[in-house]
Enzyme design. Sequence first.
Site, PDB file in Angstrom:
ATOM      1  N   GLN B 128      35.658  59.202  43.431  1.00  0.00           N
ATOM      2  CA  GLN B 128      36.800  58.797  44.252  1.00  0.00           C
ATOM      3  C   GLN B 128      37.964  58.360  43.369  1.00  0.00           C
ATOM      4  O   GLN B 128      37.881  57.346  42.680  1.00  0.00           O
ATOM      5  CB  GLN B 128      36.393  57.619  45.146  1.00  0.00           C
ATOM      6  N   GLY B 129      39.060  59.088  43.401  1.00  0.00           N
ATOM      7  CA  GLY B 129      40.241  58.732  42.612  1.00  0.00           C
ATOM      8  C   GLY B 129      41.317  58.087  43.478  1.00  0.00           C
ATOM      9  O   GLY B 129      42.299  58.737  43.861  1.00  0.00           O
ATOM     10  N   TYR B 130      41.138  56.813  43.771  1.00  0.00           N
ATOM     11  CA  TYR B 130      42.148  56.076  44.540  1.00  0.00           C
ATOM     12  C   TYR B 130      42.922  55.128  43.614  1.00  0.00           C
ATOM     13  O   TYR B 130      44.126  55.243  43.456  1.00  0.00           O
ATOM     14  CB  TYR B 130      41.461  55.244  45.635  1.00  0.00           C
ATOM     15  N   SER B 131      42.184  54.158  43.001  1.00  0.00           N
ATOM     16  CA  SER B 131      42.850  53.069  42.284  1.00  0.00           C
ATOM     17  C   SER B 131      43.509  53.541  41.002  1.00  0.00           C
ATOM     18  O   SER B 131      43.086  54.520  40.384  1.00  0.00           O
ATOM     19  CB  SER B 131      41.830  51.989  41.931  1.00  0.00           C
ATOM     20  N   GLU B 246      34.228  54.037  54.215  1.00  0.00           N
ATOM     21  CA  GLU B 246      33.706  53.380  53.021  1.00  0.00           C
ATOM     22  C   GLU B 246      33.189  51.985  53.365  1.00  0.00           C
ATOM     23  O   GLU B 246      32.208  51.517  52.813  1.00  0.00           O
ATOM     24  CB  GLU B 246      34.811  53.306  51.947  1.00  0.00           C
ATOM     25  N   ASN B 384      37.736  41.258  49.238  1.00  0.00           N
ATOM     26  CA  ASN B 384      37.461  40.458  50.428  1.00  0.00           C
ATOM     27  C   ASN B 384      38.691  39.666  50.871  1.00  0.00           C
ATOM     28  O   ASN B 384      38.840  39.385  52.056  1.00  0.00           O
ATOM     29  CB  ASN B 384      36.256  39.552  50.168  1.00  0.00           C
ATOM     30  N   GLU B 385      39.567  39.354  49.928  1.00  0.00           N
ATOM     31  CA  GLU B 385      40.827  38.723  50.330  1.00  0.00           C
ATOM     32  C   GLU B 385      41.621  39.690  51.218  1.00  0.00           C
ATOM     33  O   GLU B 385      42.170  39.286  52.254  1.00  0.00           O
ATOM     34  CB  GLU B 385      41.673  38.350  49.106  1.00  0.00           C
TER      35      GLU B 385
HETATM   36  C1  LIG Z   1      32.502  48.201  40.716  1.00  0.00           C
HETATM   37  C2  LIG Z   1      33.761  48.811  41.245  1.00  0.00           C
HETATM   38  C3  LIG Z   1      33.751  50.145  41.627  1.00  0.00           C
HETATM   39  C4  LIG Z   1      34.928  50.750  42.060  1.00  0.00           C
HETATM   40  N1  LIG Z   1      34.898  52.074  42.366  1.00  0.00           N
HETATM   41  C5  LIG Z   1      36.069  52.705  42.646  1.00  0.00           C
HETATM   42  C6  LIG Z   1      36.116  54.115  42.797  1.00  0.00           C
HETATM   43  O1  LIG Z   1      35.092  54.818  42.681  1.00  0.00           O
HETATM   44  N2  LIG Z   1      37.316  54.703  43.031  1.00  0.00           N
HETATM   45  C7  LIG Z   1      38.467  53.984  43.172  1.00  0.00           C
HETATM   46  O2  LIG Z   1      39.487  54.556  43.425  1.00  0.00           O
HETATM   47  N3  LIG Z   1      38.466  52.640  43.032  1.00  0.00           N
HETATM   48  C8  LIG Z   1      37.287  51.981  42.760  1.00  0.00           C
HETATM   49  N4  LIG Z   1      37.282  50.614  42.574  1.00  0.00           N
HETATM   50  C9  LIG Z   1      38.578  49.903  42.572  1.00  0.00           C
HETATM   51  C10 LIG Z   1      38.757  48.893  43.673  1.00  0.00           C
HETATM   52  O3  LIG Z   1      39.051  49.508  44.854  1.00  0.00           O
HETATM   53  C11 LIG Z   1      39.864  47.917  43.201  1.00  0.00           C
HETATM   54  O4  LIG Z   1      39.343  47.174  42.123  1.00  0.00           O
HETATM   55  C12 LIG Z   1      40.273  46.975  44.299  1.00  0.00           C
HETATM   56  O5  LIG Z   1      41.011  47.650  45.265  1.00  0.00           O
HETATM   57  C13 LIG Z   1      41.111  45.800  43.780  1.00  0.00           C
HETATM   58  O6  LIG Z   1      42.180  46.217  43.005  1.00  0.00           O
HETATM   59  P1  LIG Z   1      42.463  45.568  41.582  1.00  0.00           P
HETATM   60  O7  LIG Z   1      41.196  45.615  40.822  1.00  0.00           O
HETATM   61  O8  LIG Z   1      43.646  46.236  41.039  1.00  0.00           O
HETATM   62  O9  LIG Z   1      42.772  44.048  41.877  1.00  0.00           O
HETATM   63  P2  LIG Z   1      44.168  43.435  42.322  1.00  0.00           P
HETATM   64  O10 LIG Z   1      44.703  44.203  43.463  1.00  0.00           O
HETATM   65  O11 LIG Z   1      44.998  43.229  41.117  1.00  0.00           O
HETATM   66  O12 LIG Z   1      43.709  42.023  42.882  1.00  0.00           O
HETATM   67  C14 LIG Z   1      43.436  40.898  42.039  1.00  0.00           C
HETATM   68  C15 LIG Z   1      43.095  39.734  42.925  1.00  0.00           C
HETATM   69  O13 LIG Z   1      44.194  39.407  43.756  1.00  0.00           O
HETATM   70  C16 LIG Z   1      43.818  39.421  45.109  1.00  0.00           C
HETATM   71  N5  LIG Z   1      44.889  39.905  45.968  1.00  0.00           N
HETATM   72  C17 LIG Z   1      45.615  41.029  45.813  1.00  0.00           C
HETATM   73  N6  LIG Z   1      46.486  41.167  46.812  1.00  0.00           N
HETATM   74  C18 LIG Z   1      46.319  40.093  47.623  1.00  0.00           C
HETATM   75  C19 LIG Z   1      46.919  39.661  48.834  1.00  0.00           C
HETATM   76  N7  LIG Z   1      47.883  40.363  49.438  1.00  0.00           N
HETATM   77  N8  LIG Z   1      46.481  38.516  49.402  1.00  0.00           N
HETATM   78  C20 LIG Z   1      45.492  37.792  48.803  1.00  0.00           C
HETATM   79  N9  LIG Z   1      44.887  38.157  47.671  1.00  0.00           N
HETATM   80  C21 LIG Z   1      45.299  39.297  47.084  1.00  0.00           C
HETATM   81  C22 LIG Z   1      42.642  40.337  45.158  1.00  0.00           C
HETATM   82  O14 LIG Z   1      41.856  40.099  46.299  1.00  0.00           O
HETATM   83  C23 LIG Z   1      41.939  40.027  43.854  1.00  0.00           C
HETATM   84  O15 LIG Z   1      41.152  38.887  44.004  1.00  0.00           O
HETATM   85  C24 LIG Z   1      36.124  50.001  42.151  1.00  0.00           C
HETATM   86  C25 LIG Z   1      36.120  48.651  41.768  1.00  0.00           C
HETATM   87  C26 LIG Z   1      34.964  48.059  41.310  1.00  0.00           C
HETATM   88  C27 LIG Z   1      35.030  46.625  40.896  1.00  0.00           C
END
Ligand SMILES: Cc1cc2nc3c(=O)[nH]c(=O)nc-3n(C[C@H](O)[C@H](O)[C@H](O)COP(=O)(O)OP(=O)(O)OC[C@H]3O[C@@H](n4cnc5c(N)ncnc54)[C@H](O)[C@@H]3O)c2cc1C
Lengths: 386, 398
Positions: B128-131, B246, B384-385
């Site tokens: 999955q290429g989202y992030s 998902e 979860n936030e």
């Molecule tokens: C083990 C694992 C597997 C994954 N697998 C995939 C994958 O296969 N493909 C893919 O595309 N992605 C994947 N992900 C990515 C995942 O979807 C992102 O890590 C996630 O969306 C959070 O983004 P970030 O890590 O950039 O954190 P950030 O968005 O930078 O967030 C950092 C912190 O700030 C908080 N935060 C951010 N915005 C808000 C808000 N508006 N209000 C309150 N709190 C906030 C967050 O909750 C978090 O605690 C994976 C992540 C993990 C950890």
Amino acid sequence: MTAPRDDATDALRDSLARWLADRIDLNHHARADAPPAGPAWAGLASDLGLLGAGFTEGAGGLAADAAEAWRNHLAICETLGEWLSAEPYIGSAVVGGGLLQRAGTATAQAVLAELIDGRALLAWAHAEPGARGDPADVSAALLPGEGRAEWLLHGRKTAVVAAPWATHLVVSARRAGQAGDAAGLDLILLPLNAAGISRRDTRTLDCGVASEIAFDGVAVAQADLLAPAGQAGPAIARALDEAALALCAESLGTTRRLFDATRSHLRERQQFGQPLAAFQVLQHRLADMHIARELAAALVAAVGVQIADATLTPEARALAVSSAKVAVGKACQRVGEQAVQMHGGMGVTEELAVGRFFRRALQIERSAGSSGQHLLRIVSLQHSSP
Amino acid sequence: MQDLLTPEEQAFRDEVRAFLAEHLTPALREAGRRCSGIFAEYPQGNDWHRVLAGRGWSVPQWPVAFGGCDWTPMQHYLFAAELAAADAPPRAPMGPGMVAPVLIAFGTPAQQQRWLPGIRDGSDYWCQGYSEPGSGSDLASLQCKARRDGDHWVIDGTKIWTTHAQFANRMFCLVRTSSAGKPQTGISFLCFDIATPGITIRPIHSLSGDHELNQVFFDNVRVPLDSLIGQENQGWTIAKYLLQHERGGAYSPSLRGRWRRVAQALDAAFSGHRAAAPEAQQLRLELADLHCQLDALQALELRTLRAQAAGAERGISPSMGKLLGTELKQALTALHVRIAGNAAVPHAPLHQAGAHALALSEDGLFAISSYLNDRAASIYAGTNEVQRNIIAAHLLAG
Ligand SMILES: Cc1cc2nc3c(=O)[nH]c(=O)nc-3n(C[C@H](O)[C@H](O)[C@H](O)COP(=O)(O)OP(=O)(O)OC[C@H]3O[C@@H](n4cnc5c(N)ncnc54)[C@H](O)[C@@H]3O)c2cc1C
């Protein structure tokens, strides 16, 4: 409640921090399964003259009195915690050194002198697989031997931190009774390479090293004992309390890093066109992390003063240390888990030091009695006191 | 729970059990028991997927026309519960549970024909290429771009946290195809082969020392025009549809399996330990509390399943399930670490636990490894936030 400030201790702390900063790159990407760098133990003595700081002059150390010795111990531990240093200061200097100092035997004095000048490194081999934090939960047994081997040591110890780097082991064992009995315990000083010792070295959670150790008929003589035969219970209990308090100090350095890294991250990381710091739920988390740390720091400082008091009873010491360990356990868990969570994906990787500091905080929470075990000890002490 | 099953449901459960008894080999069960990450490594997970495919059970949630099963929600639930209870290796959802529903809802018949059979029979493995490094929670800000060039899309940029990209042969990906208007309106959804020239994969090691995550780089990567699912710039709608899937699964079947495992660890850790009885009691109370929470989650999930079968909207239930399921899992793994005590301090691969005269506790290694891996559960699939934000926004709207 804050600890008295002391220029000498602050100077010690600063020089240690500078020394560590030259050697440790916190941004280095360490793999959890990569072999750890060995300790720079001898350098703590030769470069900094620091290994005598936690011992009084009477014992060959540098501190004027017990209060200063403990101030120094705690400052050193806190600074090591801040640098994720693998130096086995707690097992070697706080626990091993403390036991040697109090043993007072000729052997103990000689090894303490070597410890202070960096030639000896001690590892504390007390916990056994399956033991649950009760200091008397010792099954390793001393059986009668003959000749110089007055006794033969048999048994198994677990998660002996820094054992592969040590010159000596301090081992608890029993000559009478069974696991759980407070009487019948011994404390033994053995060279690491004594015949009959086998080891399995592993990485630890916090990127250090530890060993599983088996003793298979290791010869023990009267001169190897660090406490009166069969009466090591109080010495073991005290060593565990002191180890717990030293770990508490280390946690203050560790959780400070986790807190600082998280605060910077919240300020710098942008999502939804604003810094994470703009989200109130994250602000509140940061506030709670800070409060947990402040509580722990205040209590650790206060107990640090108490522990140096020669009139402190074992029960009062136990209550004070347990209270500090519980506060620290909360801070480790809260600060550690929230730091990881607020770093998002980056927090669960080896790419940032946050993950390694988190694992160290976890290990501190688990070592020398978990929060749960200390709470239960508080309950039992409160019920046994009138 | 048992008593609530109808005779038909009991018969179905027995059929699944009989199948598992025969086909879930000891090696697969061991792989399942040792899996402390999100899901099993590709080889074991895929072996098991193929076994299920042989029985027609690899993608039961799909419409029958595409090879799914005509099961009731309760049957799906029982199936998942039996798999978890038998320690079946947890399979990666990216193919069967994430991209497949998208292909079924938005793909052309040709696209469905091209990709769905390979997912069903296990010959294709998706990631999955989202992030992206700058776009996590704020997914709409993504920058990895694709432009049309003749009969190709040309992709440039990077994706991160791509789970199991090192095993995958296919990828679904969100790309920016327009920078006009709101960020959400310029996104497209592409499916392509990982083997396309210009794609490189960098491993990222996680807290536990495992390699599940990767960063993926795109340098002038040319994929055919029909890689596009749905309309150009319609990707955001598709992305949100996928995220519902998902997050949407039931957590309680696998949690029930984990709960039992933690309960066994507790019994083993304290057998013959009189001195530690108060600690055992304290841990048992917490385990019992988690049991109550699990019962409540299960009841909520079953009620939601039945409502959906009757045509109700999913609404915020995927977000609630994700929150409750992941936080309960984290509480269970945290308790498991406390039960393990000292045995959680060594850090070694699980399969090496017993490979020495001085054996380590495999349960202790598993406990700490799954605790560390589970820290990610409150981060992936939308933190979860963010789930709480979604729930609150829904409750306060209008
Ligand atoms: C083990 C694992 C597997 C994954 N697998 C995939 C994958 O296969 N493909 C893919 O595309 N992605 C994947 N992900 C990515 C995942 O979807 C992102 O890590 C996630 O969306 C959070 O983004 P970030 O890590 O950039 O954190 P950030 O968005 O930078 O967030 C950092 C912190 O700030 C908080 N935060 C951010 N915005 C808000 C808000 N508006 N209000 C309150 N709190 C906030 C967050 O909750 C978090 O605690 C994976 C992540 C993990 C950890």
